[in-house]
Scaffold this motif. Structure first.
Motif, PDB file in Angstrom:
ATOM      1  N   LYS A  85       0.976  -1.128   0.059  1.00  0.00           N
ATOM      2  CA  LYS A  85       0.067   0.211   0.096  1.00  0.00           C
ATOM      3  C   LYS A  85       1.119   1.180   0.092  1.00  0.00           C
ATOM      4  CE  LYS A  85      -3.440  -2.288   2.002  1.00  0.00           C
ATOM      5  NZ  LYS A  85      -4.290  -2.550   3.779  1.00  0.00           N
ATOM      6  N   ASN A  86       0.388   1.913  -0.756  1.00  0.00           N
ATOM      7  CA  ASN A  86       1.141   3.880  -1.122  1.00  0.00           C
ATOM      8  C   ASN A  86       0.487   4.268  -1.745  1.00  0.00           C
ATOM      9  OD1 ASN A  86       1.268   2.474  -3.323  1.00  0.00           O
ATOM     10  ND2 ASN A  86       3.552   2.560  -3.820  1.00  0.00           N
ATOM     11  N   LYS A  87       0.719   5.779  -2.203  1.00  0.00           N
ATOM     12  CA  LYS A  87       0.479   6.671  -2.849  1.00  0.00           C
ATOM     13  C   LYS A  87      -0.457   5.644  -3.890  1.00  0.00           C
ATOM     14  CE  LYS A  87       0.498  11.412  -4.757  1.00  0.00           C
ATOM     15  NZ  LYS A  87      -0.405  11.015  -5.797  1.00  0.00           N
ATOM     16  N   PHE A  88      -0.176   5.236  -4.768  1.00  0.00           N
ATOM     17  CA  PHE A  88      -0.470   4.858  -5.849  1.00  0.00           C
ATOM     18  C   PHE A  88      -2.165   3.792  -5.364  1.00  0.00           C
ATOM     19  CE2 PHE A  88      -0.489   0.912  -8.779  1.00  0.00           C
ATOM     20  CZ  PHE A  88      -0.801   1.489  -9.815  1.00  0.00           C
ATOM     21  N   TYR A  89      -1.953   3.061  -4.860  1.00  0.00           N
ATOM     22  CA  TYR A  89      -2.160   1.867  -4.195  1.00  0.00           C
ATOM     23  C   TYR A  89      -4.048   2.649  -3.957  1.00  0.00           C
ATOM     24  CZ  TYR A  89      -5.428  -0.906  -1.409  1.00  0.00           C
ATOM     25  OH  TYR A  89      -5.669  -1.679  -0.505  1.00  0.00           O
TER      26      TYR A  89
ATOM     27  N   LYS B 111       9.162   1.755 -12.588  1.00  0.00           N
ATOM     28  CA  LYS B 111       8.924   2.838 -11.494  1.00  0.00           C
ATOM     29  C   LYS B 111       9.429   2.168 -10.458  1.00  0.00           C
ATOM     30  CE  LYS B 111       5.985   6.447 -12.561  1.00  0.00           C
ATOM     31  NZ  LYS B 111       6.602   7.588 -12.518  1.00  0.00           N
ATOM     32  N   GLY B 112       8.657   1.440 -10.116  1.00  0.00           N
ATOM     33  CA  GLY B 112       8.530   1.936  -8.236  1.00  0.00           C
ATOM     34  C   GLY B 112       9.430   0.542  -8.060  1.00  0.00           C
ATOM     35  N   MET B 113       9.422  -1.151  -8.102  1.00  0.00           N
ATOM     36  CA  MET B 113      10.522  -1.666  -8.153  1.00  0.00           C
ATOM     37  C   MET B 113      11.835  -1.449  -8.535  1.00  0.00           C
ATOM     38  SD  MET B 113       7.874  -5.324  -8.055  1.00  0.00           S
ATOM     39  CE  MET B 113       7.477  -4.856  -9.925  1.00  0.00           C
ATOM     40  N   PHE B 114      11.558  -1.062  -9.567  1.00  0.00           N
ATOM     41  CA  PHE B 114      13.125  -1.138 -10.090  1.00  0.00           C
ATOM     42  C   PHE B 114      14.125   0.208 -10.183  1.00  0.00           C
ATOM     43  CE2 PHE B 114      16.267  -0.842 -14.080  1.00  0.00           C
ATOM     44  CZ  PHE B 114      16.857  -2.030 -13.483  1.00  0.00           C
ATOM     45  N   GLU B 115      13.344   1.257  -9.785  1.00  0.00           N
ATOM     46  CA  GLU B 115      13.283   3.027 -10.151  1.00  0.00           C
ATOM     47  C   GLU B 115      13.726   2.973  -9.064  1.00  0.00           C
ATOM     48  OE1 GLU B 115      11.264   4.984 -13.733  1.00  0.00           O
ATOM     49  OE2 GLU B 115      12.769   3.411 -14.959  1.00  0.00           O
ATOM     50  N   GLY B 116      12.354   2.658  -7.679  1.00  0.00           N
ATOM     51  CA  GLY B 116      12.822   2.787  -6.546  1.00  0.00           C
ATOM     52  C   GLY B 116      11.640   3.790  -6.245  1.00  0.00           C
ATOM     53  N   ASP B 117      10.372   4.445  -6.596  1.00  0.00           N
ATOM     54  CA  ASP B 117       9.379   5.257  -6.558  1.00  0.00           C
ATOM     55  C   ASP B 117       8.473   4.905  -5.504  1.00  0.00           C
ATOM     56  OD1 ASP B 117       7.444   7.248  -6.441  1.00  0.00           O
ATOM     57  OD2 ASP B 117       7.658   7.823  -8.443  1.00  0.00           O
ATOM     58  N   LEU B 118       8.988   4.835  -4.378  1.00  0.00           N
ATOM     59  CA  LEU B 118       7.842   4.699  -3.616  1.00  0.00           C
ATOM     60  C   LEU B 118       6.449   5.075  -3.463  1.00  0.00           C
ATOM     61  CD1 LEU B 118      10.599   3.481  -0.344  1.00  0.00           C
ATOM     62  CD2 LEU B 118       9.461   2.408  -2.196  1.00  0.00           C
ATOM     63  N   ASP B 119       5.794   6.431  -3.939  1.00  0.00           N
ATOM     64  CA  ASP B 119       4.861   7.278  -3.828  1.00  0.00           C
ATOM     65  C   ASP B 119       3.872   6.534  -5.111  1.00  0.00           C
ATOM     66  OD1 ASP B 119       5.371   8.421  -1.780  1.00  0.00           O
ATOM     67  OD2 ASP B 119       6.148   9.869  -2.547  1.00  0.00           O
ATOM     68  N   GLU B 120       4.632   6.522  -6.106  1.00  0.00           N
ATOM     69  CA  GLU B 120       3.804   6.037  -7.634  1.00  0.00           C
ATOM     70  C   GLU B 120       3.971   5.154  -8.021  1.00  0.00           C
ATOM     71  OE1 GLU B 120       1.403   8.132  -8.397  1.00  0.00           O
ATOM     72  OE2 GLU B 120       2.081  10.155  -7.113  1.00  0.00           O
ATOM     73  N   GLY B 121       4.824   4.247  -7.870  1.00  0.00           N
ATOM     74  CA  GLY B 121       5.220   2.938  -8.237  1.00  0.00           C
ATOM     75  C   GLY B 121       4.473   2.524  -8.275  1.00  0.00           C
ATOM     76  N   GLU B 122       4.383   0.659  -8.548  1.00  0.00           N
ATOM     77  CA  GLU B 122       3.327  -0.539  -8.628  1.00  0.00           C
ATOM     78  C   GLU B 122       4.112  -1.572  -7.836  1.00  0.00           C
ATOM     79  OE1 GLU B 122       1.980  -4.071 -10.754  1.00  0.00           O
ATOM     80  OE2 GLU B 122       1.289  -1.899 -12.223  1.00  0.00           O
ATOM     81  N   LEU B 123       4.220  -1.129  -6.129  1.00  0.00           N
ATOM     82  CA  LEU B 123       5.022  -1.938  -5.743  1.00  0.00           C
ATOM     83  C   LEU B 123       4.493  -3.384  -5.098  1.00  0.00           C
ATOM     84  CD1 LEU B 123       5.545   0.986  -2.689  1.00  0.00           C
ATOM     85  CD2 LEU B 123       7.369   0.464  -4.835  1.00  0.00           C
ATOM     86  N   GLU B 124       5.205  -4.536  -6.188  1.00  0.00           N
ATOM     87  CA  GLU B 124       4.513  -5.871  -5.399  1.00  0.00           C
ATOM     88  C   GLU B 124       5.322  -6.492  -4.866  1.00  0.00           C
ATOM     89  OE1 GLU B 124       4.422  -7.673  -9.554  1.00  0.00           O
ATOM     90  OE2 GLU B 124       3.718  -5.574 -10.377  1.00  0.00           O
ATOM     91  N   ILE B 125       4.262  -7.185  -3.983  1.00  0.00           N
ATOM     92  CA  ILE B 125       5.213  -7.968  -3.690  1.00  0.00           C
ATOM     93  C   ILE B 125       4.428  -8.581  -2.549  1.00  0.00           C
ATOM     94  CG2 ILE B 125       4.666  -6.542  -0.458  1.00  0.00           C
ATOM     95  CD1 ILE B 125       8.100  -8.365  -2.086  1.00  0.00           C
ATOM     96  N   GLY B 126       4.360  -9.875  -1.638  1.00  0.00           N
ATOM     97  CA  GLY B 126       3.463 -10.895  -0.817  1.00  0.00           C
ATOM     98  C   GLY B 126       3.158 -10.885   0.058  1.00  0.00           C
TER      99      GLY B 126
END
Length: 313
Positions: free
Chosen positions: A234-238, A265-280
């Protein structure tokens, strides 16, 4: 008789490092294979020639078996498969598509084929397609997931009841105790993803790795079922997704918000706000970034300890 997964892949331990987009480059795959498990390069985030480069570097970094994970919904699938054959890869995990499309073609070229499913129905279809093994992935898993929300605890024995080929459990597995539990339920081995995201060799951005080890129970959720179900931190994008749902947004509006390259953007570039952060969901139990070798050693040691305790019971 021996363990079927160890025999199939010629590995020391019945563990597969999941081929995750933007996380599973040649460094992670080779480190995993060198530690005695099966390493996978995640082709889903790679153009064909980028994949070729990763395969070649992986071959130089390990003399042990490794494979490539191929989500079949991605473009350039024919070129991806050609690269895999040309570079002599011997193990392919397919997902997000019909296993009949590529299984026989790959096997005719001497390649072992494993297909990833999230339901009993598709496990049976994969077996009918002739795959060499099946990964059954529960609802707890990160990234793209099944719509049925069937948990690993219930999925594994139900799939085991219906198939004859070797079975690999996935979803919510990061410890030796979980590995043992899945094998007691009928799995011949396990596939682990999220734990290896938080490894030194993962190609994920350091900021994303730190977000994973900082996650707690309840910090992830499966969403975007109208497009392709995906479990996100969960982050801003979520939160923006949830705002659209509150307004009963259309599929087109969801697609517009998602856009392109959101996962990169999220996982590879490290944008924790606008990126898609896929994790279990298991991220809540991952507290440290460690080398792959240490992670594997800890999982196996805990597996053996847990097996001994169960024997005492």
């Amino acid at each position: 008789m021996g363990n079927k997964i160890k025999k199939l892949f010629k590995i020391e331990y019945p563990i597969v490092q999941a081929g995750m987009v933007w996380n599973s480059g040649w460094r992670l795959a080779s480190a995993a294979s060198n530690s005695g498990i099966l390493g996978l390069i995640g082709a889903g985030s790679m153009y064909p020639e980028v994949l070729r480069e990763h395969i070649q570097k992986c071959k130089k970094a390990t003399s042990k078996p490794f494979g490539v994970n191929v989500p079949m919904l991605y473009p350039d699938i024919e070129k991806i498969m050609d690269v895999i054959v040309e570079e002599g890869v011997k193990i392919v995990f397919t997902s997000a598509g019909n296993p009949k499309t590529w299984t026989r073609w790959l096997q005719d070229k001497g390649i072992t084929v494993v297909h990833v499913v999230s339901s009993v129905k598709f496990a049976v279809k994969a077996q009918e397609a002739g795959v060499d093994a099946i990964v059954a992935e529960g609802f707890e898993a990160g990234g793209h997931n099944g719509r049925n929300e069937t948990t690993t605890l219930t999925l594994i024995p139900m799939v085991k009841e219906k198939i004859r080929v070797p079975l690999i459990a996935a979803g919510g597995i990061a410890t030796g105790r979980a590995m043992l539990a899945c094998m007691v339920l009928g799995a011949n081995g396990v596939q682990i993803g999220s734990r290896f995201v938080a490894s030194e060799e993962s190609s994920a951005h350091e900021a994303f790795k730190k977000a994973v080890v900082g996650a707690k129970e309840g910090d992830t959720e499966l969403t975007l079922k109208e497009l392709a179900p995906v479990r996100l931190l969960k982050n801003k994008f979520y939160n923006n997704i949830q705002d659209l749902y509150k307004r009963c947004a259309s599929v087109d509006e969801l697609k517009e918000l998602l856009g392109r390259a959101r996962a990169k953007k999220g996982m590879f570039e490290g944008d924790l706000d606008e990126g898609e952060l896929e994790i279990g969901q298991i991220a809540g139990l991952i507290h440290y970034i460690k080398p792959v070798q240490i992670i594997v050693e800890e999982i196996i040691a805990e597996f053996e300890e847990a097996k001994s305790r169960v024997g005492d019971m």
